[in-house]
Design an enzyme around this catalytic site. Structure first.
Site, PDB file in Angstrom:
ATOM      1  N   SER A  59     -42.404  10.058  32.169  1.00 50.54           N
ATOM      2  CA  SER A  59     -42.761  11.140  33.005  1.00 50.54           C
ATOM      3  C   SER A  59     -44.310  10.685  33.606  1.00 50.54           C
ATOM      4  CB  SER A  59     -42.900  12.558  32.225  1.00 50.54           C
ATOM      5  OG  SER A  59     -43.799  12.000  31.045  1.00 50.54           O
TER       6      SER A  59
ATOM      7  N   LYS B 203     -53.414  11.458  32.683  1.00 55.82           N
ATOM      8  CA  LYS B 203     -51.988  12.399  33.063  1.00 55.82           C
ATOM      9  C   LYS B 203     -52.403  13.759  32.559  1.00 55.82           C
ATOM     10  CE  LYS B 203     -47.250  12.508  31.445  1.00 55.82           C
ATOM     11  NZ  LYS B 203     -46.173  11.973  30.319  1.00 55.82           N
TER      12      LYS B 203
ATOM     13  N   SER C 152     -41.913   7.232  28.233  1.00 56.32           N
ATOM     14  CA  SER C 152     -42.759   7.645  29.447  1.00 56.32           C
ATOM     15  C   SER C 152     -43.996   7.049  29.756  1.00 56.32           C
ATOM     16  CB  SER C 152     -43.025   9.246  29.232  1.00 56.32           C
ATOM     17  OG  SER C 152     -41.926  10.055  29.239  1.00 56.32           O
TER      18      SER C 152
END
Length: 485
Positions: free
Chosen positions: A153, A78, A177
């Site tokens: 996210s 990420k 997330s």
């Protein structure tokens, strides 16, 4: 089966046997990225040359008898985890050209284990969102149905795994997330206990809630990544100095002696019928595996959204104050004065959702309002934690949906942020309490959308969660589907 279709466990076995090299595996993943990335937008940055160099080194290490536990496995990361020499944007214009001088501890651990970092994934700006639609560099597409959200996210991380562009990924979970995009994309995702995995090198959103964790195709792969990234880190003051059990060896068949709690507050109005059916089927699977099922109550669940959206924005307001255009990141070059430079840098550098949360947090922390909002939210947070402690006195694991509904259409709730905030109601409490949670694929709706099953456990009970998830995965025996890309 093409190399990019392999699980981490399968790929490691083939490389150990000499049937596959790390370079061949990495090249296969890069070819897959070339074929489908325009459809799914999982990556912000792809490090082709760097990945192939890492793969070549992995092959040398294996030939020399020094192969790490993830030697040659291509993974994505990420884009809020620092990677030395590789752009880290946090999905924001504010950090569009930021290149960190060091690796996050979890990235360092992956590299030490021989993993190949293939690229950095799309995400909601500064991890603030539930759909990844606030990313400044493209919005990921749900690989199972075009035009639908991938979750957030960590949407890009989930998509990169579900779309078979890499074998696993690292994401972060502040309010769901990891678990939510894992559920919406049909893969396994785990949020560890707060303090179990180092946060050093993770760009902070809400420091008392953020946690790094894996996203994978199978529970076994998840356990392998947890074995690598878990453990105390003296560089992280929130890291807990506690022994880490061998997660991979905990994946035994059978759940005799285990008690699974079903929180009644998670099965109320607004829960999609197909989601409930899949959770009910999963409960039956756990029964057949030997688990006892009991009803439990988490009475303060109704306050989770309000508590979270005071605490998280307040911490974000503080953490994001550092982005002022002075030391690093975006700077507005047209301002005439220092104060104007601050204002214009932050106005132009941050997106709408980030600015909304900074405003909420700054207001909640302001003089005369702190006691009424942030302090009160912190007190209710303690009550939420107490709910879980009481529940775990009568059960070992909680089972529930991850989200009230399957994935929804992109843009559907863009003008109604509260509707998106409410979709997190079933995941937020784990972050507020600091407990581990995970999403395991439970099945598909009639429209072909994946639905995940949420499992939550007591503090530092990842071993129990993984064993339960493994038995659920084996018991459901879902047919191996691939997204039609």
């Amino acid at each position: 089966m093409k190399p990019y279709e392999l699980t981490i466990t399968q790929a490691l076995a083939k490389m150990k046997q000499g049937d596959l090299s790390a370079v061949e595996l990495t090249e296969s993943c890069l070819e897959r990225i070339d074929a489908v990335e325009k459809e799914v937008t999982a990556f912000i940055t792809i490090d082709r040359d760097g990945a192939l160099l890492q793969a070549e080194n992995a092959d040398r290490q294996r030939k020399a008898g020094r192969a790490g536990t993830l030697c040659g496995v291509p993974l994505s990361v990420k884009d809020l985890l620092c990677t030395a020499g590789l752009r880290t944007t946090c999905g924001s214009k504010m950090l569009a050209n930021f290149i960190p001088p060091y690796d996050a501890t979890v990235v360092e651990k992956l590299k030490s284990a021989g993993a190949v970092i293939i690229g950095k994934t799309t995400m909601d700006e500064f991890a603030m969102g539930s759909t990844s639609e606030s990313c400044a560099f493209g919005v990921p597409e749900n690989p199972w149905k075009k035009g639908y959200v991938a979750g957030g996210s960590s949407g890009g991380s989930a998509v990169s795994v579900a779309a078979l562009e890499c074998l696993g990924s690292l994401g972060s979970d502040t309010g769901g997330s990891i678990r939510q995009p894992a559920s919406l994309c049909g893969i396994v995702g785990m949020k560890p206990t707060y303090g179990r995995v180092s946060r050093y090198g993770l760009t902070a959103f809400a420091s008392s809630l953020d946690q790094v964790g894996p996203l994978c195709r199978t529970v076994e792969d998840c356990a392998r990544l947890m074995d690598v990234i878990s453990g105390y880190d003296q560089m992280d003051s929130t890291s807990v100095q506690r022994d880490v059990p061998p997660y991979l060896s905990s994946l035994a068949d059978g759940l005799e002696g285990l008690t699974v709690g079903v929180p009644r507050e998670y099965f109320t109005e607004g829960l999609d019928g197909e989601v409930k059916r899949i959770i009910d089927d999963s409960i039956e699977v756990l029964k057949k595996k030997g688990a006892a099922i009991v009803d439990v109550s988490l009475p303060h669940t109704q306050y989770c959204v309000a508590v979270y959206y005071l605490i998280a924005p307040s911490e974000a307001s503080s953490n994001l104050a550092r982005y002022d255009g002075v030391l690093y990141g975006y700077r507005d070059m047209e301002a005439d004065t220092l104060v104007d430079m601050y204002k214009q840098t932050r106005s132009k550098g941050f997106g709408a959702e980030v600015k909304r949360r900074i405003l909420i947090g700054t207001y909640a922390l302001s003089s005369g309002y702190y006691d009424a909002y942030y302090k009160k939210a912190s007190q209710v947070r303690t009550l939420i934690l107490d709910d879980f402690k009481k529940a775990f006195e009568v059960c070992d694991v909680l089972i529930s949906p991850v989200t009230p509904t399957p994935a929804w259409k992109k843009g559907e709730n863009t003008e109604d942020p509260l509707a998106i905030y409410m979709s997190d109601i079933l995941t937020l409490s784990a972050n507020l309490a600091g407990i581990p949670g995970m999403s395991v694929p439970g099945g598909f709706t009639a429209d072909g959308l994946p639905v995940g099953v949420q499992l939550q456990g007591g503090h530092f009970q990842e071993e129990t969660l993984l064993k339960t998830a493994f038995n659920l995965e084996q018991g459901l025996a879902l047919e191996h589907r691939k997204p039609a890309l």
